[in-house]
Motif scaffolding. Structure first.
Motif, PDB file in Angstrom:
ATOM      1  N   TYR A   1       0.784  -1.233   0.000  1.00 38.92           N
ATOM      2  CA  TYR A   1       0.000   0.000   0.000  1.00 38.92           C
ATOM      3  C   TYR A   1       0.820   1.289   0.000  1.00 38.92           C
ATOM      4  O   TYR A   1       0.233   2.373   0.132  1.00 38.92           O
ATOM      5  CB  TYR A   1      -0.925   0.022   1.233  1.00 38.92           C
ATOM      6  CG  TYR A   1      -1.936  -1.089   1.269  1.00 38.92           C
ATOM      7  CD1 TYR A   1      -3.011  -1.108   0.387  1.00 38.92           C
ATOM      8  CD2 TYR A   1      -1.817  -2.123   2.193  1.00 38.92           C
ATOM      9  CE1 TYR A   1      -3.957  -2.121   0.430  1.00 38.92           C
ATOM     10  CE2 TYR A   1      -2.749  -3.149   2.241  1.00 38.92           C
ATOM     11  CZ  TYR A   1      -3.819  -3.140   1.360  1.00 38.92           C
ATOM     12  OH  TYR A   1      -4.750  -4.149   1.405  1.00 38.92           O
TER      13      TYR A   1
ATOM     14  N   THR B   1       2.044   3.158  -2.187  1.00 40.77           N
ATOM     15  CA  THR B   1       1.681   4.177  -3.181  1.00 40.77           C
ATOM     16  C   THR B   1       0.453   4.987  -2.762  1.00 40.77           C
ATOM     17  O   THR B   1       0.225   6.086  -3.282  1.00 40.77           O
ATOM     18  CB  THR B   1       1.393   3.523  -4.549  1.00 40.77           C
ATOM     19  OG1 THR B   1       0.375   2.528  -4.389  1.00 40.77           O
ATOM     20  CG2 THR B   1       2.655   2.892  -5.115  1.00 40.77           C
ATOM     21  N   THR B   2      -0.321   4.474  -1.821  1.00 40.75           N
ATOM     22  CA  THR B   2      -1.501   5.207  -1.351  1.00 40.75           C
ATOM     23  C   THR B   2      -1.148   6.251  -0.304  1.00 40.75           C
ATOM     24  O   THR B   2      -1.990   7.095   0.036  1.00 40.75           O
ATOM     25  CB  THR B   2      -2.545   4.243  -0.761  1.00 40.75           C
ATOM     26  OG1 THR B   2      -2.026   3.649   0.444  1.00 40.75           O
ATOM     27  CG2 THR B   2      -2.912   3.149  -1.748  1.00 40.75           C
ATOM     28  N   ARG B   3       0.089   6.208   0.211  1.00 38.49           N
ATOM     29  CA  ARG B   3       0.479   7.098   1.296  1.00 38.49           C
ATOM     30  C   ARG B   3       1.700   7.962   0.975  1.00 38.49           C
ATOM     31  O   ARG B   3       1.825   9.063   1.509  1.00 38.49           O
ATOM     32  CB  ARG B   3       0.783   6.273   2.560  1.00 38.49           C
ATOM     33  CG  ARG B   3      -0.390   5.421   3.035  1.00 38.49           C
ATOM     34  CD  ARG B   3      -1.495   6.271   3.633  1.00 38.49           C
ATOM     35  NE  ARG B   3      -2.619   5.439   4.068  1.00 38.49           N
ATOM     36  CZ  ARG B   3      -3.651   5.898   4.758  1.00 38.49           C
ATOM     37  NH1 ARG B   3      -3.707   7.168   5.078  1.00 38.49           N
ATOM     38  NH2 ARG B   3      -4.631   5.099   5.100  1.00 38.49           N
TER      39      ARG B   3
ATOM     40  N   SER C   1      -8.130   0.810   6.547  1.00 43.41           N
ATOM     41  CA  SER C   1      -6.870   0.167   6.168  1.00 43.41           C
ATOM     42  C   SER C   1      -5.698   1.037   6.570  1.00 43.41           C
ATOM     43  O   SER C   1      -5.468   2.104   6.017  1.00 43.41           O
ATOM     44  CB  SER C   1      -6.853  -0.074   4.652  1.00 43.41           C
ATOM     45  OG  SER C   1      -5.647  -0.673   4.265  1.00 43.41           O
ATOM     46  N   ARG C   2      -4.936   0.583   7.543  1.00 44.57           N
ATOM     47  CA  ARG C   2      -3.763   1.290   8.038  1.00 44.57           C
ATOM     48  C   ARG C   2      -2.786   0.247   8.542  1.00 44.57           C
ATOM     49  O   ARG C   2      -3.128  -0.906   8.761  1.00 44.57           O
ATOM     50  CB  ARG C   2      -4.168   2.242   9.175  1.00 44.57           C
ATOM     51  CG  ARG C   2      -3.249   3.442   9.394  1.00 44.57           C
ATOM     52  CD  ARG C   2      -3.300   4.418   8.241  1.00 44.57           C
ATOM     53  NE  ARG C   2      -2.390   5.540   8.403  1.00 44.57           N
ATOM     54  CZ  ARG C   2      -2.761   6.726   8.876  1.00 44.57           C
ATOM     55  NH1 ARG C   2      -4.002   6.925   9.260  1.00 44.57           N
ATOM     56  NH2 ARG C   2      -1.875   7.701   8.949  1.00 44.57           N
TER      57      ARG C   2
END
Length: 359
Positions: free
Chosen positions: A171, A173-175, A231-232
């Motif tokens: 994940y 790329t989402t952050r 989602s974390r």
């Protein structure tokens, strides 16, 4: 394993005045082996702790609302400067005899740094960073490297994205705009400098430590996970909670990022964000830590000493909240506890800091 009738809960959050300390008596047998201190089942906190007040506020007979104590534990909820805190060896409880251990507890520092009082053990219950980047983690670790505590025990939290390698691989790329190095991040907590500084990083594992010859052995279990619905990093679902919580062993010190349900988990939005399964394992007696330190819900910061009905067996689920941020509502029937201002004169728990931070 230490089994006794009282447990101490801490929920911490980042602030200059958001640190707190816990001093506990650790007794040993004549041969130096560990021996648990067992309290009576009706141990209660005292609101009057004038003998433990700081040099700037101490007056004989005065009530000092920032201290809590039981037979073998003393908690200071709040202070403005580290110099306000008496050295452990100068406190009345330490002079009364026996070995005492001072734990300095912090959480959710989110790459902020601030003065911290000296002590035997520093406990950090996660969210070392704000955005989960290596530069933030470096700043935090440089601060922790320089602190004088001989033992520093740390867990991560849901903001520490780069420390959850499996999640980050999927994940990032989402952050983040660019990919951070998970290996570099882990080295900051487990490399040579970290070891030299006395840092112990725990991710779902146990550690035993002692502060010297003749002192008790403390067991500690650290876990970065929290029951986060979105989602974390280091989050688990309600469906997977039983399997996850069942893997936690009984221990003297439980260091988690997320809270148990009903204990310092009441949010400004009116939700109870803690884990019901963790509460179930605590109240059943399977988990009965001497000290449980957690963070995550900033506005619910506080501390309580809880008396269990049965030393080793099932007891009523604990419910304690700092409810200052929500007015008179106490949330889930919980008792007011150290961390919120004001309170009823009949309550045993009152006082504390009120600043909120972004979760």
């Amino acid at each position: 394993m230490l089994r006794q009738a009282t447990s101490l809960w801490h929920n911490l959050r980042s602030s200059k005045t958001g640190k707190s300390t816990v001093s506990t008596r650790d007794t040993t047998t004549q041969d130096g082996s560990s021996k648990s201190t067992r309290n009576s089942n009706d141990t209660k906190l005292s609101k009057t702790n004038a003998d433990l007040a700081t040099p700037n506020t101490r007056k004989d007979g005065d009530e000092h609302e920032h201290f809590r104590r039981s037979i073998d534990a003393v908690v200071q909820l709040e202070y403005n400067e580290p110099a306000d805190l008496l050295p452990l060896q100068e406190t009345e409880h330490a002079r009364s005899g026996g070995h005492w251990t001072r734990f300095v507890c912090v959480s959710d520092t989110h790459d902020h740094t601030f003065p911290v009082p000296n002590g035997d053990v520093l406990l950090h219950s996660g969210d070392l960073t704000s955005l989960g980047r290596c530069d933030e983690l470096e700043k935090t670790m440089e601060w922790l490297y320089g602190l004088p505590h001989p033992v520093k025990i740390i867990v991560a939290g849901n903001h520490d994205l780069v420390l959850h390698a499996q999640w980050y691989d999927m994940y990032w790329t989402t952050r983040h705009r660019r990919r951070e190095s998970t290996d570099k991040a882990l080295k900051l907590l487990t490399g040579k400098r970290a070891k030299k500084a006395g840092i112990i990083y725990l991710e779902d594992r146990s550690r035993t430590f002692s502060l010297g010859p003749g002192r008790r052995n403390w067991t500690v279990y650290g876990s970065p996970w929290s029951p986060t619905p979105h989602s974390r990093a280091f989050s688990y679902s309600s469906e997977g909670a039983e399997e996850f919580i069942s893997s936690i062993p009984n221990t003297d010190i439980l260091l988690t990022h997320g809270p148990p349900a009903g204990v310092f988990d009441y949010t400004a939005g009116g939700d109870l964000a803690g884990c019901p399964v963790l509460t179930s394992h605590l109240s059943s007696g399977r988990l009965r830590p001497r000290l449980h330190v957690f963070g995550h819900i900033h506005e619910a910061h506080g501390a309580c000493i809880h008396s269990w009905e049965n030393v080793d067996g099932p007891s009523k689920p604990p419910t304690y909240q700092n409810v200052n941020h929500s007015g008179e509502k106490e949330g889930n029937g919980g008792k007011r506890c150290g961390g919120g201002e004001g309170g009823d004169e009949e309550e045993e728990y009152a006082g504390g800091v009120t600043e909120d931070c972004v979760r």
